[in-house]
Design a protein around this motif. Sequence first.
Motif, PDB file in Angstrom:
ATOM      1  N   ASP A 149      18.461 -36.520  -7.315  1.00 17.26           N
ATOM      2  CA  ASP A 149      17.373 -35.634  -6.738  1.00 17.26           C
ATOM      3  C   ASP A 149      17.841 -34.517  -5.805  1.00 17.26           C
ATOM      4  OD1 ASP A 149      14.802 -37.982  -6.085  1.00 17.26           O
ATOM      5  OD2 ASP A 149      15.314 -36.833  -8.058  1.00 17.26           O
ATOM      6  N   ASP A 150      19.291 -34.809  -5.456  1.00 19.77           N
ATOM      7  CA  ASP A 150      20.069 -33.979  -4.641  1.00 19.77           C
ATOM      8  C   ASP A 150      20.261 -32.602  -5.430  1.00 19.77           C
ATOM      9  OD1 ASP A 150      19.725 -35.413  -2.261  1.00 19.77           O
ATOM     10  OD2 ASP A 150      21.666 -36.047  -2.569  1.00 19.77           O
TER      11      ASP A 150
ATOM     12  N   ASP B 170      26.234 -28.531  -7.501  1.00 19.37           N
ATOM     13  CA  ASP B 170      25.590 -29.253  -8.095  1.00 19.37           C
ATOM     14  C   ASP B 170      23.990 -28.407  -8.412  1.00 19.37           C
ATOM     15  OD1 ASP B 170      27.015 -31.621  -7.808  1.00 19.37           O
ATOM     16  OD2 ASP B 170      26.226 -31.720  -5.801  1.00 19.37           O
ATOM     17  N   GLY B 171      24.201 -27.068  -8.853  1.00 16.76           N
ATOM     18  CA  GLY B 171      23.007 -26.108  -9.401  1.00 16.76           C
ATOM     19  C   GLY B 171      22.278 -25.860  -8.096  1.00 16.76           C
ATOM     20  N   CYS B 172      22.856 -25.747  -6.982  1.00 12.89           N
ATOM     21  CA  CYS B 172      22.048 -25.064  -5.890  1.00 12.89           C
ATOM     22  C   CYS B 172      22.822 -24.115  -5.293  1.00 12.89           C
ATOM     23  CB  CYS B 172      21.877 -26.254  -4.775  1.00 12.89           C
ATOM     24  SG  CYS B 172      20.606 -27.572  -5.357  1.00 12.89           S
ATOM     25  N   TYR B 173      22.393 -23.001  -4.517  1.00 10.96           N
ATOM     26  CA  TYR B 173      23.081 -22.268  -3.675  1.00 10.96           C
ATOM     27  C   TYR B 173      23.618 -22.966  -2.243  1.00 10.96           C
ATOM     28  CZ  TYR B 173      22.287 -18.118  -6.349  1.00 10.96           C
ATOM     29  OH  TYR B 173      22.376 -17.046  -7.521  1.00 10.96           O
ATOM     30  N   LYS B 174      24.772 -23.193  -2.113  1.00 10.70           N
ATOM     31  CA  LYS B 174      25.352 -23.784  -1.009  1.00 10.70           C
ATOM     32  C   LYS B 174      25.726 -22.756   0.108  1.00 10.70           C
ATOM     33  CE  LYS B 174      28.313 -27.205   0.898  1.00 10.70           C
ATOM     34  NZ  LYS B 174      29.386 -28.419   0.604  1.00 10.70           N
ATOM     35  N   LEU B 175      25.100 -22.340   1.301  1.00 16.73           N
ATOM     36  CA  LEU B 175      25.265 -21.455   2.186  1.00 16.73           C
ATOM     37  C   LEU B 175      26.028 -21.969   3.562  1.00 16.73           C
ATOM     38  CD1 LEU B 175      22.974 -18.732   3.111  1.00 16.73           C
ATOM     39  CD2 LEU B 175      23.866 -19.960   4.806  1.00 16.73           C
TER      40      LEU B 175
ATOM     41  N   LEU C 263      14.704 -19.702  -4.246  1.00 21.02           N
ATOM     42  CA  LEU C 263      15.379 -19.575  -2.803  1.00 21.02           C
ATOM     43  C   LEU C 263      14.529 -20.451  -1.824  1.00 21.02           C
ATOM     44  CD1 LEU C 263      16.150 -15.808  -2.733  1.00 21.02           C
ATOM     45  CD2 LEU C 263      17.701 -17.866  -3.689  1.00 21.02           C
ATOM     46  N   ARG C 264      14.007 -21.554  -2.403  1.00 21.78           N
ATOM     47  CA  ARG C 264      13.509 -22.603  -1.307  1.00 21.78           C
ATOM     48  C   ARG C 264      14.290 -23.210  -0.512  1.00 21.78           C
ATOM     49  NH1 ARG C 264       7.955 -25.073  -3.313  1.00 21.78           N
ATOM     50  NH2 ARG C 264       8.458 -25.988  -1.200  1.00 21.78           N
ATOM     51  N   LEU C 265      14.498 -23.529   0.557  1.00 17.91           N
ATOM     52  CA  LEU C 265      15.212 -24.307   1.278  1.00 17.91           C
ATOM     53  C   LEU C 265      15.121 -25.792   1.046  1.00 17.91           C
ATOM     54  CD1 LEU C 265      17.316 -24.410   3.734  1.00 17.91           C
ATOM     55  CD2 LEU C 265      15.508 -24.934   4.896  1.00 17.91           C
ATOM     56  N   ARG C 266      16.421 -26.408   0.658  1.00 18.29           N
ATOM     57  CA  ARG C 266      16.417 -27.690   0.233  1.00 18.29           C
ATOM     58  C   ARG C 266      16.795 -28.642   1.092  1.00 18.29           C
ATOM     59  NH1 ARG C 266      15.480 -29.312  -5.065  1.00 18.29           N
ATOM     60  NH2 ARG C 266      16.998 -31.021  -4.869  1.00 18.29           N
TER      61      ARG C 266
END
Length: 107
Positions: A23-24, A58-63, A82-85
């Motif tokens: 899920d991450d 993992d497929g997300c943008y890491k900022l 661009l929703r915060l996870r």
Amino acid sequence: MKSAFIASTALLSVLLSACALADDDCSEPVSDWQPRETLRQNVEQQWGWSVQRIKVDDGCYKLKGTDRKGNAIEARYAPASLRLRSLQINFGDDGDAGDYLAQPAHE
């Protein structure tokens, strides 16, 4: 009988933990992703963050960056919406979480 129960319980817990870890990850199609620069502009305008790096993890943008008070920030965003996870903040000695409990001011 007891060992079969223990084995099945152990297997179930391994499967459930694997599902929780999955899920991450972000799974939006790459064709729907917004540019990293759009994310950079959004967080700089909305939150006053200074962005040092945006990468795909993992497929997300890491900022990674700092907030306007100099606290270190690490955030993960869904690249299409661009929703915060997730958000991690390392507050300094005089850090205050109050800035992150209220909605950002819109100009």
